[in-house]
Design a protein around this motif. Structure first.
Motif, mmCIF file in Angstrom:
data_model
loop_
_atom_site.group_PDB
_atom_site.id
_atom_site.type_symbol
_atom_site.label_atom_id
_atom_site.label_comp_id
_atom_site.label_asym_id
_atom_site.label_seq_id
_atom_site.Cartn_x
_atom_site.Cartn_y
_atom_site.Cartn_z
ATOM 1 N N ALA A 32 0.821 -1.213 0.000
ATOM 2 C CA ALA A 32 0.000 0.000 0.000
ATOM 3 C C ALA A 32 0.852 1.258 0.000
ATOM 4 C CB ALA A 32 -0.928 0.000 1.210
ATOM 5 N N LEU A 33 2.117 1.139 0.369
ATOM 6 C CA LEU A 33 3.013 2.294 0.425
ATOM 7 C C LEU A 33 3.736 2.537 -0.897
ATOM 8 C CD1 LEU A 33 4.663 1.645 3.916
ATOM 9 C CD2 LEU A 33 2.708 3.123 3.383
ATOM 10 N N GLU A 34 3.573 1.621 -1.856
ATOM 11 C CA GLU A 34 4.279 1.756 -3.119
ATOM 12 C C GLU A 34 3.650 2.854 -3.962
ATOM 13 O OE1 GLU A 34 4.175 -2.137 -4.862
ATOM 14 O OE2 GLU A 34 5.480 -2.982 -3.316
ATOM 15 N N GLY A 35 4.478 3.678 -4.554
ATOM 16 C CA GLY A 35 3.998 4.739 -5.423
ATOM 17 C C GLY A 35 5.111 5.727 -5.707
ATOM 18 N N ALA A 36 4.878 6.560 -6.687
ATOM 19 C CA ALA A 36 5.860 7.579 -7.053
ATOM 20 C C ALA A 36 5.480 8.876 -6.345
ATOM 21 C CB ALA A 36 5.881 7.754 -8.569
ATOM 22 N N TRP A 37 5.609 8.881 -5.033
ATOM 23 C CA TRP A 37 5.184 10.017 -4.246
ATOM 24 C C TRP A 37 6.259 11.096 -4.235
ATOM 25 C CZ3 TRP A 37 0.661 8.079 -3.990
ATOM 26 C CH2 TRP A 37 0.448 6.751 -3.673
ATOM 27 N N GLY A 38 5.807 12.350 -4.252
ATOM 28 C CA GLY A 38 6.738 13.459 -4.106
ATOM 29 C C GLY A 38 7.153 13.619 -2.657
ATOM 30 N N TYR A 39 6.198 13.443 -1.777
ATOM 31 C CA TYR A 39 6.429 13.580 -0.341
ATOM 32 C C TYR A 39 5.633 12.509 0.383
ATOM 33 C CZ TYR A 39 7.969 18.210 -1.743
ATOM 34 O OH TYR A 39 8.626 19.243 -2.338
ATOM 35 N N THR A 40 6.132 12.078 1.524
ATOM 36 C CA THR A 40 5.407 11.103 2.334
ATOM 37 C C THR A 40 5.465 11.501 3.796
ATOM 38 O OG1 THR A 40 7.363 9.707 2.628
ATOM 39 C CG2 THR A 40 5.905 9.159 0.780
ATOM 40 N N LEU A 41 4.457 11.091 4.544
ATOM 41 C CA LEU A 41 4.425 11.280 5.983
ATOM 42 C C LEU A 41 3.647 10.119 6.570
ATOM 43 C CD1 LEU A 41 4.909 13.051 8.528
ATOM 44 C CD2 LEU A 41 2.678 14.099 8.061
ATOM 45 N N GLY A 42 4.224 9.435 7.520
ATOM 46 C CA GLY A 42 3.541 8.344 8.195
ATOM 47 C C GLY A 42 3.281 8.715 9.636
ATOM 48 N N LEU A 43 2.089 8.432 10.118
ATOM 49 C CA LEU A 43 1.718 8.690 11.506
ATOM 50 C C LEU A 43 1.347 7.385 12.187
ATOM 51 C CD1 LEU A 43 -0.641 11.741 10.868
ATOM 52 C CD2 LEU A 43 1.751 11.815 11.565
ATOM 53 N N SER A 44 1.747 7.253 13.444
ATOM 54 C CA SER A 44 1.374 6.069 14.208
ATOM 55 C C SER A 44 1.510 6.358 15.693
ATOM 56 C CB SER A 44 2.269 4.887 13.847
ATOM 57 O OG SER A 44 1.960 3.777 14.674
ATOM 58 N N ALA A 45 0.502 5.995 16.449
ATOM 59 C CA ALA A 45 0.595 6.094 17.904
ATOM 60 C C ALA A 45 1.264 4.846 18.474
ATOM 61 C CB ALA A 45 -0.789 6.278 18.513
ATOM 62 N N THR A 46 1.342 3.792 17.678
ATOM 63 C CA THR A 46 1.918 2.525 18.144
ATOM 64 C C THR A 46 2.865 1.960 17.082
ATOM 65 O OG1 THR A 46 -0.026 1.391 17.257
ATOM 66 C CG2 THR A 46 -0.053 1.945 19.608
ATOM 67 N N PRO A 47 4.009 2.611 16.859
ATOM 68 C CA PRO A 47 4.883 2.166 15.773
ATOM 69 C C PRO A 47 5.674 0.898 16.057
ATOM 70 C CG PRO A 47 5.889 3.977 16.945
ATOM 71 C CD PRO A 47 4.503 3.793 17.521
ATOM 72 N N GLU A 48 5.819 0.514 17.315
ATOM 73 C CA GLU A 48 6.640 -0.650 17.622
ATOM 74 C C GLU A 48 5.908 -1.930 17.276
ATOM 75 O OE1 GLU A 48 7.827 -0.134 21.654
ATOM 76 O OE2 GLU A 48 8.914 1.716 21.199
ATOM 77 N N ARG A 49 6.615 -2.835 16.630
ATOM 78 C CA ARG A 49 6.035 -4.088 16.176
ATOM 79 C C ARG A 49 6.833 -5.254 16.743
ATOM 80 N NH1 ARG A 49 2.785 -4.248 12.180
ATOM 81 N NH2 ARG A 49 3.714 -6.113 11.313
ATOM 82 N N GLN A 50 6.286 -6.436 16.585
ATOM 83 C CA GLN A 50 6.941 -7.634 17.098
ATOM 84 C C GLN A 50 8.347 -7.785 16.522
ATOM 85 O OE1 GLN A 50 4.656 -10.780 18.000
ATOM 86 N NE2 GLN A 50 6.351 -12.059 18.558
ATOM 87 N N TYR A 51 8.493 -7.511 15.246
ATOM 88 C CA TYR A 51 9.800 -7.631 14.603
ATOM 89 C C TYR A 51 10.272 -6.232 14.254
ATOM 90 C CZ TYR A 51 8.256 -12.387 14.236
ATOM 91 O OH TYR A 51 7.788 -13.630 14.533
ATOM 92 N N ALA A 52 11.204 -5.696 15.025
ATOM 93 C CA ALA A 52 11.660 -4.315 14.860
ATOM 94 C C ALA A 52 12.233 -4.062 13.473
ATOM 95 C CB ALA A 52 12.681 -3.973 15.936
ATOM 96 N N ASP A 53 12.838 -5.069 12.856
ATOM 97 C CA ASP A 53 13.420 -4.853 11.532
ATOM 98 C C ASP A 53 12.360 -4.607 10.473
ATOM 99 O OD1 ASP A 53 12.654 -7.549 11.838
ATOM 100 O OD2 ASP A 53 14.110 -8.230 10.358
ATOM 101 N N ASP A 54 11.104 -4.996 10.728
ATOM 102 C CA ASP A 54 10.023 -4.730 9.779
ATOM 103 C C ASP A 54 9.807 -3.235 9.603
ATOM 104 O OD1 ASP A 54 9.672 -7.412 9.442
ATOM 105 O OD2 ASP A 54 7.865 -7.540 10.671
ATOM 106 N N ILE A 55 9.986 -2.458 10.676
ATOM 107 C CA ILE A 55 9.830 -1.010 10.577
ATOM 108 C C ILE A 55 10.853 -0.477 9.584
ATOM 109 C CG2 ILE A 55 10.079 1.181 11.821
ATOM 110 C CD1 ILE A 55 8.940 -0.286 14.288
ATOM 111 N N GLN A 56 12.085 -0.887 9.743
ATOM 112 C CA GLN A 56 13.149 -0.440 8.829
ATOM 113 C C GLN A 56 12.890 -0.934 7.415
ATOM 114 O OE1 GLN A 56 15.947 1.515 9.313
ATOM 115 N NE2 GLN A 56 16.271 1.314 7.119
ATOM 116 N N ARG A 57 12.643 -2.208 7.272
ATOM 117 C CA ARG A 57 12.544 -2.826 5.951
ATOM 118 C C ARG A 57 11.363 -2.312 5.149
ATOM 119 N NH1 ARG A 57 13.405 -8.664 6.460
ATOM 120 N NH2 ARG A 57 11.980 -8.264 8.119
#
Length: 189
Positions: free
Chosen positions: A14-39
């Motif tokens: 869902a994040l794929e696209g030719a965006w000029g600018y991006t902004l992600g918001l999350s109140a709960t960004p931590e996930r079970q696998y921390a490397d998923d956030i990076q990847r």
């Protein structure tokens, strides 16, 4: 908003696209696998640029002070059987993920969500929540639930008990997905 939901291979599409600018918001960004956030998330949206904690928001008056209380509810026999089945699958998949197999991680994430959904939709949540609302008579309360159908079951129970409340979810106001909750002032007539 809720960009943490894109932290898996399938959802990251869902994040794929030719965006000029991006902004992600999350109140709960931590996930079970921390490397998923990076990847998945940081690769698409960029690095974390700002953190604002709940305690800071309460201190600044952005959030009202609150108490979060977790209460275990009983599962029906079939709900417990599903829970046990998912738990066994999770244990088996946890061993596979140690080998860093991407497919195993995605399967594990799916089974974890399925087990959580089983518990979220447990039939015992309605009477337990109704009793809590009776105990909190007169206290302004918000009930949040992940499922609109479960929220409607809560609403039905509150209506039967003559509570004053309103229900808000994405099917009430189209195209505005901010969650599913009941706000109550609990005046029994």
């Amino acid at each position: 908003d809720e960009c943490h939901r894109s932290g898996s291979y399938e959802n990251s599409k869902a994040l794929e696209g030719a965006w000029g600018y991006t902004l992600g918001l999350s109140a709960t960004p931590e996930r079970q696998y921390a490397d998923d956030i990076q990847r998945y998330i940081e690769n698409a949206l960029g690095p974390l640029i700002f953190e604002y904690s709940v305690s800071e928001a309460i201190r600044d008056g952005v959030l009202t002070p609150f108490r979060l209380i977790n209460i275990e509810v009983p599962l029906t026999e079939s709900e417990q059987e599903k829970h046990d089945k998912f738990t066994k699958q999770i244990a088996r998949l946890m061993g596979s993920t140690r080998n860093n197999a991407e497919e195993s991680k995605d399967k594990l994430e799916t089974v974890l969500r399925s087990r959580a959904r089983n518990y979220q939709n447990a039939l015992g949540r309605v009477p337990v929540t109704a009793q809590i609302m009776e105990d909190l008579h007169g206290v302004r309360t918000i009930i949040f639930h992940e499922s609109i159908s479960a929220l409607e079951r809560f609403s039905s129970r509150l209506k039967q008990r003559n509570h004053s409340f309103f229900t808000y979810h994405s099917r009430i106001i189209p195209n505005l997905l901010i969650g599913n909750f009941i706000s109550t002032s609990f005046s029994l007539s």
